[in-house]
Design a protein around this motif. Structure first.
Motif, PDB file in Angstrom:
ATOM      1  N   ILE A 120     -63.338 -53.924  27.691  1.00  0.00           N
ATOM      2  CA  ILE A 120     -63.787 -52.744  26.929  1.00  0.00           C
ATOM      3  C   ILE A 120     -65.284 -52.852  26.661  1.00  0.00           C
ATOM      4  CG2 ILE A 120     -63.335 -51.253  24.946  1.00  0.00           C
ATOM      5  CD1 ILE A 120     -60.662 -52.583  24.571  1.00  0.00           C
ATOM      6  N   ALA A 121     -66.076 -52.772  27.729  1.00  0.00           N
ATOM      7  CA  ALA A 121     -67.521 -52.964  27.617  1.00  0.00           C
ATOM      8  C   ALA A 121     -68.274 -51.941  28.450  1.00  0.00           C
ATOM      9  CB  ALA A 121     -67.889 -54.381  28.062  1.00  0.00           C
ATOM     10  N   LYS A 122     -69.477 -51.602  28.017  1.00  0.00           N
ATOM     11  CA  LYS A 122     -70.316 -50.673  28.775  1.00  0.00           C
ATOM     12  C   LYS A 122     -71.373 -51.402  29.583  1.00  0.00           C
ATOM     13  CE  LYS A 122     -73.367 -49.750  24.811  1.00  0.00           C
ATOM     14  NZ  LYS A 122     -73.890 -48.711  23.903  1.00  0.00           N
ATOM     15  N   THR A 123     -71.380 -52.732  29.503  1.00  0.00           N
ATOM     16  CA  THR A 123     -72.287 -53.546  30.300  1.00  0.00           C
ATOM     17  C   THR A 123     -71.486 -54.634  30.999  1.00  0.00           C
ATOM     18  OG1 THR A 123     -72.734 -55.086  28.487  1.00  0.00           O
ATOM     19  CG2 THR A 123     -74.199 -53.171  28.686  1.00  0.00           C
ATOM     20  N   ASP A 124     -72.064 -55.205  32.045  1.00  0.00           N
ATOM     21  CA  ASP A 124     -71.421 -56.315  32.742  1.00  0.00           C
ATOM     22  C   ASP A 124     -72.474 -57.388  33.022  1.00  0.00           C
ATOM     23  OD1 ASP A 124     -70.046 -58.100  34.257  1.00  0.00           O
ATOM     24  OD2 ASP A 124     -69.223 -56.649  35.664  1.00  0.00           O
ATOM     25  N   PRO A 125     -72.536 -58.415  32.178  1.00  0.00           N
ATOM     26  CA  PRO A 125     -73.543 -59.458  32.363  1.00  0.00           C
ATOM     27  C   PRO A 125     -73.167 -60.493  33.413  1.00  0.00           C
ATOM     28  CG  PRO A 125     -72.225 -59.945  30.444  1.00  0.00           C
ATOM     29  CD  PRO A 125     -71.726 -58.630  30.971  1.00  0.00           C
ATOM     30  N   PHE A 126     -72.006 -60.286  34.061  1.00  0.00           N
ATOM     31  CA  PHE A 126     -71.503 -61.314  34.975  1.00  0.00           C
ATOM     32  C   PHE A 126     -71.615 -60.923  36.446  1.00  0.00           C
ATOM     33  CE2 PHE A 126     -69.072 -61.394  30.972  1.00  0.00           C
ATOM     34  CZ  PHE A 126     -69.512 -62.619  30.483  1.00  0.00           C
ATOM     35  N   THR A 127     -72.438 -59.935  36.742  1.00  0.00           N
ATOM     36  CA  THR A 127     -72.605 -59.515  38.133  1.00  0.00           C
ATOM     37  C   THR A 127     -73.394 -60.530  38.937  1.00  0.00           C
ATOM     38  OG1 THR A 127     -74.538 -58.212  37.476  1.00  0.00           O
ATOM     39  CG2 THR A 127     -72.421 -57.055  37.607  1.00  0.00           C
ATOM     40  N   ASN A 128     -74.211 -61.323  38.264  1.00  0.00           N
ATOM     41  CA  ASN A 128     -74.986 -62.372  38.939  1.00  0.00           C
ATOM     42  C   ASN A 128     -74.953 -63.627  38.064  1.00  0.00           C
ATOM     43  OD1 ASN A 128     -76.813 -64.045  40.251  1.00  0.00           O
ATOM     44  ND2 ASN A 128     -78.189 -62.353  40.790  1.00  0.00           N
ATOM     45  N   LEU A 129     -74.013 -64.522  38.365  1.00  0.00           N
ATOM     46  CA  LEU A 129     -73.831 -65.716  37.539  1.00  0.00           C
ATOM     47  C   LEU A 129     -74.998 -66.691  37.654  1.00  0.00           C
ATOM     48  CD1 LEU A 129     -70.018 -66.420  38.098  1.00  0.00           C
ATOM     49  CD2 LEU A 129     -71.119 -65.138  36.268  1.00  0.00           C
ATOM     50  N   ASP A 130     -75.809 -66.542  38.701  1.00  0.00           N
ATOM     51  CA  ASP A 130     -76.952 -67.437  38.874  1.00  0.00           C
ATOM     52  C   ASP A 130     -78.049 -67.178  37.848  1.00  0.00           C
ATOM     53  OD1 ASP A 130     -75.748 -68.638  41.043  1.00  0.00           O
ATOM     54  OD2 ASP A 130     -76.662 -67.284  42.498  1.00  0.00           O
ATOM     55  N   LYS A 131     -77.982 -66.036  37.158  1.00  0.00           N
ATOM     56  CA  LYS A 131     -79.033 -65.677  36.215  1.00  0.00           C
ATOM     57  C   LYS A 131     -78.659 -65.932  34.762  1.00  0.00           C
ATOM     58  CE  LYS A 131     -81.198 -62.166  39.151  1.00  0.00           C
ATOM     59  NZ  LYS A 131     -81.652 -60.755  39.237  1.00  0.00           N
ATOM     60  N   ILE A 132     -77.470 -66.479  34.536  1.00  0.00           N
ATOM     61  CA  ILE A 132     -77.036 -66.714  33.160  1.00  0.00           C
ATOM     62  C   ILE A 132     -76.460 -68.122  33.015  1.00  0.00           C
ATOM     63  CG2 ILE A 132     -76.519 -64.290  32.665  1.00  0.00           C
ATOM     64  CD1 ILE A 132     -73.572 -64.912  33.164  1.00  0.00           C
ATOM     65  N   LYS A 133     -76.493 -68.599  31.790  1.00  0.00           N
ATOM     66  CA  LYS A 133     -75.841 -69.865  31.448  1.00  0.00           C
ATOM     67  C   LYS A 133     -74.603 -69.521  30.643  1.00  0.00           C
ATOM     68  CE  LYS A 133     -76.477 -74.164  28.821  1.00  0.00           C
ATOM     69  NZ  LYS A 133     -75.340 -73.934  27.904  1.00  0.00           N
ATOM     70  N   ILE A 134     -73.452 -70.003  31.078  1.00  0.00           N
ATOM     71  CA  ILE A 134     -72.197 -69.705  30.408  1.00  0.00           C
ATOM     72  C   ILE A 134     -71.856 -70.817  29.427  1.00  0.00           C
ATOM     73  CG2 ILE A 134     -69.722 -69.351  30.725  1.00  0.00           C
ATOM     74  CD1 ILE A 134     -70.303 -68.118  33.418  1.00  0.00           C
ATOM     75  N   ASN A 135     -71.514 -70.411  28.207  1.00  0.00           N
ATOM     76  CA  ASN A 135     -71.093 -71.363  27.174  1.00  0.00           C
ATOM     77  C   ASN A 135     -69.586 -71.266  26.979  1.00  0.00           C
ATOM     78  OD1 ASN A 135     -73.854 -72.044  26.596  1.00  0.00           O
ATOM     79  ND2 ASN A 135     -74.014 -70.164  25.391  1.00  0.00           N
ATOM     80  N   TYR A 136     -68.934 -72.414  26.868  1.00  0.00           N
ATOM     81  CA  TYR A 136     -67.478 -72.442  26.790  1.00  0.00           C
ATOM     82  C   TYR A 136     -66.993 -72.913  25.421  1.00  0.00           C
ATOM     83  CZ  TYR A 136     -67.750 -72.076  31.877  1.00  0.00           C
ATOM     84  OH  TYR A 136     -68.030 -71.665  33.152  1.00  0.00           O
ATOM     85  N   MET A 137     -65.733 -72.548  25.126  1.00  0.00           N
ATOM     86  CA  MET A 137     -65.098 -73.005  23.899  1.00  0.00           C
ATOM     87  C   MET A 137     -64.759 -74.486  24.019  1.00  0.00           C
ATOM     88  SD  MET A 137     -62.402 -70.125  22.599  1.00  0.00           S
ATOM     89  CE  MET A 137     -62.198 -71.023  21.062  1.00  0.00           C
ATOM     90  N   LYS A 138     -65.020 -75.219  22.990  1.00  0.00           N
ATOM     91  CA  LYS A 138     -64.676 -76.636  22.979  1.00  0.00           C
ATOM     92  C   LYS A 138     -63.163 -76.798  22.988  1.00  0.00           C
ATOM     93  CE  LYS A 138     -65.491 -80.931  20.411  1.00  0.00           C
ATOM     94  NZ  LYS A 138     -66.124 -81.555  19.219  1.00  0.00           N
TER      95      LYS A 138
END
Length: 456
Positions: free
Chosen positions: A211-229
């Motif tokens: 349910i989002a109007k943006t998609d920040p995951f189209t290029n994973l090389d440009k972002i750093k993903i943080n995960y749940m411990k």
């Protein structure tokens, strides 16, 4: 699937609803996981079965009525055995999430939530905004046309080309109307949770399941993903799911430029192969089968409307607006869907697009969840034409989809984003639809749901 529902001693009923082309076996691992976590005397499990297989072609409305009837029958069966159901939870996978939302509206209209407490409402990879491709290319246009017309009533509703009853609006838009029985009923659940794949979901992409109007995951090389411990590298941190990487100055050699171009070309091969190979063979079979299933679906719908299909539709055709009343076939679809590229709005036109004339929907004050994983992904319409380098462009959604996002977010979802690495079929892996090693990451997702989100 072996019945693990229980002995009706539990006062909490949890209903599981499968997706398009699905059957109760798809939810076998989910049901077993629920049972291992919650004994029979604390939770009764019902896996809805009357929408199995091609019956999912019959539309969200008819599917929701079937599920509603199953729930009412299960509650009555428990009562006849001397056990009163006092709590209700619903879990929907894929299309099942939309079917469950429709059923919630029917239960709300019948006053069930005055007697039974709605507790958990959870969806896994459910296309809340539909599956219409937010792209303007010819291949996206082809996908939207074919998909909408080869899945009978469900296809028209998923691609939002239907006109639901006398509203003149798509069913999904009505489902998200703040003045509808559907939103009123959904809002009563104590916890509303969704899980969305960020990549590799060939059936329902991130913007609609999250349910989002943006998609920040189209290029994973440009972002750093943080995960749940504690949940491996699978579930993103709800507080801060991503961080932008500072852009680096490109220093491409001629060879690297040629390689990059070739990778872009080869990256579109799934679409080219689908059009060049599947169309002469599998797509022909797909269209033939879809035609047959659509004919059968239309017959079932007519029988249902006439009251000859085991359900009296009059029992469920209630006023919708509170104000007024007070695998091969699936693969072809998925391959075409997964080849789509997003289109975006021109910066500065987001508010204009959302306010484009259409049927009115009453706005409600925005609610905030401190643990919403999309909190950092939401952006106001920029006041300047040039966006900030780290600002996400807004997808070219339909005007009513922007209103749907606002209305659904106002309900207060707890959103969890999932990164399935091992297999390029995250839609099935997220719930371990088949128990095989490549789907093991879905076990982590279900573990998080049961340990952190599911309330007894």
């Amino acid at each position: 699937m072996k019945d693990i529902g229980g002995n009706h001693e539990a006062h909490h009923l949890c209903v599981l609803v499968h997706g398009l082309w699905g059957n109760p076996n798809h939810l076998e691992f989910m049901a077993k996981s629920l049972r291992e976590k919650n004994p029979q005397d604390s939770l009764h499990i019902l896996v809805a079965k009357r929408n199995s297989g091609s019956f999912t072609y019959d539309g969200i409305e008819l599917g929701g009525e079937r599920v509603c009837q199953e729930i009412e029958e299960e509650i009555e069966k428990s009562a006849n055995q001397g056990h009163v159901i006092t709590k209700l939870s619903l879990v929907g996978y894929s299309l099942g999430g939309l079917v469950a939302r429709y059923a919630v509206g029917l239960l709300e209209s019948k006053g069930l939530f005055d007697e039974i407490t709605p507790v958990n409402f959870t969806t896994f990879a459910s296309p809340h905004l539909g599956v219409r491709s937010p792209s303007r290319g010819w291949h996206s246009h082809l996908f939207n046309i074919l998909g909408a017309r080869t899945l009978s009533a469900s296809g028209r509703q998923l691609f939002t080309i239907d006109k639901f009853r006398d509203t003149g609006r798509p069913l999904l838009e009505v489902l998200a109307d703040p003045e509808s029985i559907f939103i009123k009923g959904l809002a009563k659940f104590r916890r509303k949770t969704l899980y969305a794949n960020i990549v590799n979901d060939r059936s329902a992409v991130y913007y609609t399941t999250g349910i989002a109007k943006t998609d920040p995951f189209t290029n994973l090389d440009k972002i750093k993903i943080n995960y749940m411990k504690g949940y491996d590298d699978i579930i993103l941190d709800p507080q801060r799911p991503i961080e932008p990487l500072e852009p680096k100055e490109p220093h491409h050699t001629f060879y690297e430029s040629v390689l990059k171009t070739s990778q872009t070309t080869f990256g579109r091969l799934p679409l080219f192969l689908a059009l060049g190979i599947f169309i002469p063979v599998a797509v022909v079979a797909f269209l033939i089968n879809s035609g047959i299933q659509s004919v059968r679906s239309n017959r079932r719908i007519k029988l249902h409307e006439s009251g000859l299909a085991g359900i009296q539709p009059g029992n469920y055709r209630v006023p919708l607006l509170i104000a007024g009343m007070r695998e091969a076939v699936e693969d072809v679809y998925e391959n075409l869907n997964s080849a789509q590229n997003h289109e975006y709005l021109v910066p500065g036109t987001e508010e204009e697009a959302a306010q484009e004339p259409c049927s009115p929907i009453t706005e409600q004050p925005s609610s905030s969840l401190p643990d919403s994983p999309t909190k950092i992904l939401k952006h106001r319409a920029p006041e300047k034409l040039e966006p900030h380098p780290h600002e996400l462009p807004t997808l070219a959604l339909a005007p009513f989809q922007f209103r749907m996002i606002q209305a659904l977010d106002n309900v207060g979802w707890r959103k969890y984003l999932v990164y399935i690495h091992k297999v390029r079929h995250s839609h099935a892996a997220i719930i371990v639809r088949t128990q095989k090693p490549s789907f093991d990451e879905g076990r982590v997702v279900l573990s998080h749901w049961l340990d952190e989100e599911f309330i007894i």
